[in-house]
Design a protein around this motif. Structure first.
Motif, PDB file in Angstrom:
ATOM      1  N   ILE A  12      -2.466  10.014 -18.254  1.00 57.25           N
ATOM      2  CA  ILE A  12      -3.264   9.361 -17.099  1.00 57.25           C
ATOM      3  C   ILE A  12      -4.479   9.302 -17.225  1.00 57.25           C
ATOM      4  O   ILE A  12      -5.008  10.509 -17.538  1.00 57.25           O
ATOM      5  CB  ILE A  12      -2.397   9.953 -15.621  1.00 57.25           C
ATOM      6  N   VAL A  44      -6.696  11.786 -10.939  1.00 53.76           N
ATOM      7  CA  VAL A  44      -6.332  11.570 -12.322  1.00 53.76           C
ATOM      8  C   VAL A  44      -6.920  12.844 -13.255  1.00 53.76           C
ATOM      9  O   VAL A  44      -5.771  13.193 -14.010  1.00 53.76           O
ATOM     10  CB  VAL A  44      -7.082  10.494 -13.037  1.00 53.76           C
ATOM     11  N   VAL A  54       1.414   6.065  -8.911  1.00 53.56           N
ATOM     12  CA  VAL A  54       1.864   6.907  -9.910  1.00 53.56           C
ATOM     13  C   VAL A  54       3.015   7.702  -9.467  1.00 53.56           C
ATOM     14  O   VAL A  54       3.833   7.960  -9.858  1.00 53.56           O
ATOM     15  CB  VAL A  54       0.488   7.952 -10.128  1.00 53.56           C
TER      16      VAL A  54
END
Length: 199
Positions: free
Chosen positions: A149, A136, A94
């Motif tokens: 996400i 997350v 990410v």
């Protein structure tokens, strides 16, 4: 959409690639036999993957390992495997991929049932899964440019029962096709900050 699936050669990765490939262009990434090679424990390898694939609409991670073994025998070194792979590896996907995701795109990471339903010898894996879930949930409120996400938390798979069933006594395994639908929901849907439990 143009979607990269990391860990595409694994049981879940194959099913996700097949499900999403019905409507989207899939780039398979992994350590072996993929369109693009990547080792998620290496920052340089992740950077090189993104250089090769360019802009994408979604990144799915079905990758990341952790040590299984008795807690009394778990050393900092053995525990580090889950931290470097399942936890940091996925988070780095990410952090290093933000600029490669188109506006409104998404990341989908992988956690696992052990963080919610513990098993003997699974403490290190549960730690990594829980860390990914927390990342997350928190990252979702700061994602730029309308990006989303989520994570998917699979139960033990029917397809993997022969290999892992002894660890999951009393669990009811789920088909990988059902797990793949949770990734589809994450990629094609509108939610963010979710951990989709396929239990």
């Amino acid at each position: 959409m143009k979607i990269v699936v990391i860990g595409a050669s694994g049981t879940i990765g194959k099913a996700v690639s097949e499900e999403l490939g019905k409507k989207h262009d899939i780039i398979c990434a992994g350590r072996h036999g993929s369109d693009v090679q990547v080792d998620i424990t290496s920052v340089e390898s992740i950077k090189n993957m993104y250089k090769k694939i360019g802009k994408v609409d979604a990144v799915v991670s079905a990758a990341g390992g952790a040590h299984f073994g008795p807690l009394a025998e778990l050393t900092p070194e053995l525990n580090e495997f889950g931290i470097e792979s399942k936890l940091k590896g996925q988070i780095n996907i990410v952090l290093l991929g933000m600029d490669n995701i188109n506006d409104g795109g998404s990341f989908t990471l992988t956690t696992g049932i052990m963080m919610d339903d513990p098993i003997p010898q699974g403490a290190s894996a549960a730690m990594a899964n829980g860390g990914v879930k927390a990342f997350v949930k928190s990252a979702a409120i700061e994602m730029p440019r309308g990006m989303r996400i989520n994570s998917v938390s699979p139960n033990v798979l029917i397809e993997s029962w022969d290999q892992y069933g002894d660890f999951f006594k009393g669990f009811e395994a789920v088909p990988v096709s059902r797990v793949a639908l949770a990734y589809k929901k994450s990629v094609e849907g509108a939610q963010t900050g979710q951990n989709y439990e396929v239990y």
